[in-house]
Design an enzyme around this catalytic site. Sequence first.
Site, PDB file in Angstrom:
ATOM      1  N   ARG A  44     -60.383  22.379  18.521  1.00 30.79           N
ATOM      2  CA  ARG A  44     -59.892  21.430  19.522  1.00 30.79           C
ATOM      3  C   ARG A  44     -60.910  20.356  19.904  1.00 30.79           C
ATOM      4  NH1 ARG A  44     -57.404  24.951  24.336  1.00 30.79           N
ATOM      5  NH2 ARG A  44     -57.250  22.874  25.261  1.00 30.79           N
ATOM      6  N   HIS A  90     -49.484  21.264  14.323  1.00 29.60           N
ATOM      7  CA  HIS A  90     -50.326  21.521  15.490  1.00 29.60           C
ATOM      8  C   HIS A  90     -49.715  22.596  16.385  1.00 29.60           C
ATOM      9  CE1 HIS A  90     -53.784  20.373  17.829  1.00 29.60           C
ATOM     10  NE2 HIS A  90     -53.059  20.204  18.926  1.00 29.60           N
ATOM     11  N   TYR A 133     -41.051   5.535  24.621  1.00 28.77           N
ATOM     12  CA  TYR A 133     -41.010   4.087  24.821  1.00 28.77           C
ATOM     13  C   TYR A 133     -41.977   3.323  23.917  1.00 28.77           C
ATOM     14  CZ  TYR A 133     -38.559   5.390  29.108  1.00 28.77           C
ATOM     15  OH  TYR A 133     -37.667   5.912  30.011  1.00 28.77           O
TER      16      TYR A 133
END
Length: 835
Positions: A44, A90, A133
């Site tokens: 990570r 993932h 968006y």
Amino acid sequence: MARRSTPTSSDGTQPPTGRVVDVDVDEEMRTSFLEYAYSVIYSRALPDARDGLKPVQRRILFQMGEMGLRPDRAHVKSARVVGDVMGRLHPHGDTAIYDALVRMAQDFSLRLPLVDGHGNFGSLDDGPAASRYTEARMAVSATAMVDGLDEDVVDFVPTYDNSSTQPSVLPSAIPNLLVNGASGIAVGMATNMPPHNLGEVVAAARHLIARPGATLEDLMRFVPGPDLPSGGRIVGLEGIRDAYATGRGTFRTRATARIEDITARRKGIVFTELPYAVGPEKVIEKVKDAVSAKKLLGVSAIDDFTDRQHGTRLVVEVKTGFQPEAVLEQLYRLTPLEDSFGINNVCLVEGQPRTLGLRELLQVFIDHRLEVVRRRSTHRLTKRRERLHLVEGLLIAVVDIDEVIQVIRTSDDGAAARTRLMEVFELSELQAEHILELRLRRLTRFSRIELETEREELLAAIAELEALLADEQLQREAVSDELAQVARDHGTPRRTVLLEAGAAPATAAVPLQVADDPCWVLLSATGLLARTGGAELSAGGPRTNHDVLRSTVRTTARGDVGALTSRGRVLRVGVVDTPVLPPTASAPSLSGGAPLREFVSLEAGEDVVALVPLTPQPGDEEGAGLALATAQGVVKRVAAEPWGARDSWEVIGLDGSDAVVGAAWLSTGTEELVFVTSDAQLLRFSASLVRPQGRPARGMAGVRVTAGERVVAFAAVSAAEAARTEVVTVAAAEGALPGSPGISVKVAPFEEYPPKGRATGGVRCHRFLRGEGSLALAWVGPGPARGASATGAPVELPEPTGRRDGSGVPLAGALTAVAGSPAPADGDDGASVRG
């Protein structure tokens, strides 16, 4: 001790196989914590030193490549990318994936963004819009990160659910870890790496490839410091040197500021670049808090005029009666306009977290690219050998086509036909199978010619690949050439200015009024502007390991100089606003300068040609003044007229696409003017042949320029300087466009060239060799000449040759600027103006 029980069933009863296990709490906590720490460190938080990516970033780029989201394709919704990455690769949530994708698209976070975002991807003060968006696709630079994945260049590992595979590391033709930096907090360790300039990092990597024993000092000639996406200034380089040596260090970043007139009576401090990761709203909040607490004096207002078209513009209005320089120092001290950055170069090397310096980071990347080249070459060699095997079988079939057909027709089935073909023509099973699948259209005479041509090409390619795999030096050269191409494709000029600690004076050192002492204003080849702190300018001039001077003017600290542009304009530059170079034992350090564009406003396509005086210089005679030349061969002497109080003037009327290419200050009016054209013609004649004209005039013919050619250099040489003046000519490849790098260079004494009349063609100054077609660059001035590349790295020049029309010698680097000694010759008190 604690008890761990097996899960109960839905009705609350214990299943028949349930049992209670006694577990040691200390051991359980230790084991669980180590597993968690291992997951955070390796999966990570820390980037891999080879491709500079964390696992989530690597998975995003890989999946975008699998989805075909190349730079030439349309954008798709970010939510689709996030969903595919989360579903296939993932194991964590969509928030972490989208945050990583957003950061890779922000040009204020990464020096070289890897994702091309469309929509609101946030700012330093605001977060991005939701993934539904915004749209995204791979940036052009990202293709260099994933190129070659289909050629077995890296290992693939299973995904979290073993449904498919993913690359353990990307091929990464870009030194991404140094270029884009990284930040992350793991367990017991953290990483914080600043971005750097791609061209500088590539130059250092290529130097290390060519010279494996290079020291840190050698590499810092190419990478003098970080290059932050937001620009700004780095003050104090000791912490950077420590970080490059040990992997840990600290440096201070300052906002780029200039003082402007807000009203007729009030001045303001305008900030055009902020420290890395500092937004305008954060600065405004801290300034208001400091003013309210009466810690910050002299500030009447602060306004943010930042927009996408003009970039950052934060204006602090200074109260009347306060010295703006002193207010600026308070702002630096009390607000985030000066911030510190702690370097901690922690990354994964062969699966182990390590802290690396600059040399080690470059070496890990070079080793990775060498492995990529070897694996790619092995893969290509295998493919070409397999294809050659099939082509040789097809040639046998085409040559003996009648017998091949007879064998096939007399066979009972396909298996028998394959076996008989193998026995009759001594073919392999693959060749026989390929022949059986051959279409009749391939049996023409032209197909045979095509096969023979393909065989020759395959043999040549195989020989080249075998030679590459057998020679480590060829592999290193291949990596170096690929890095050079990456720098050409994706490199950009440096944004951050590096300043020594002495270049940042304390508040107490800011006087109420600057003394009007003599000084020199200097312009470097990389566009840095500064002034000396005294009247003397040592021979050889200010320099660093990665810059040379382009233009110098003698003036006073409260005076003005002009910046002559290619559009024929002279822009006023206040000397007091330019930074003062810190004195050193020998010559001032040019790293104390600031970019010229901070002091003048240029139009699109307009460049500064040279600095020019606005007042007569000590020792000037009656004929003193400015001389300039254009690309089409026009020369003009500007008549001595009062400049007035304006900030800009037009000094020549230009025709069509003509542009000013050079200027010189004449101390006596009897100097010799020198033109060098792109077709390697040099013309010298007396300046007395050019009469002075008013500023609107268009000048007169200076040198005859043939169609398609242009003037590439202009200078003035006094009688006192002629003996030590040198002519440097740089030839470009045939058919090269203007601005292309040169391939050979020649240095010759100026006195080897005879004078000719004005408006003639001059004499040849460079003999072109095969493959050369024009001059890319020329320079005339007092020697010894020094060369520099576009990034400021020194380029070695040959010794002067006595042949005025001789050919050049191959260049050792990309030469873009030449300069010599800016000091006046003995007995010459005139100012030095050189472009």
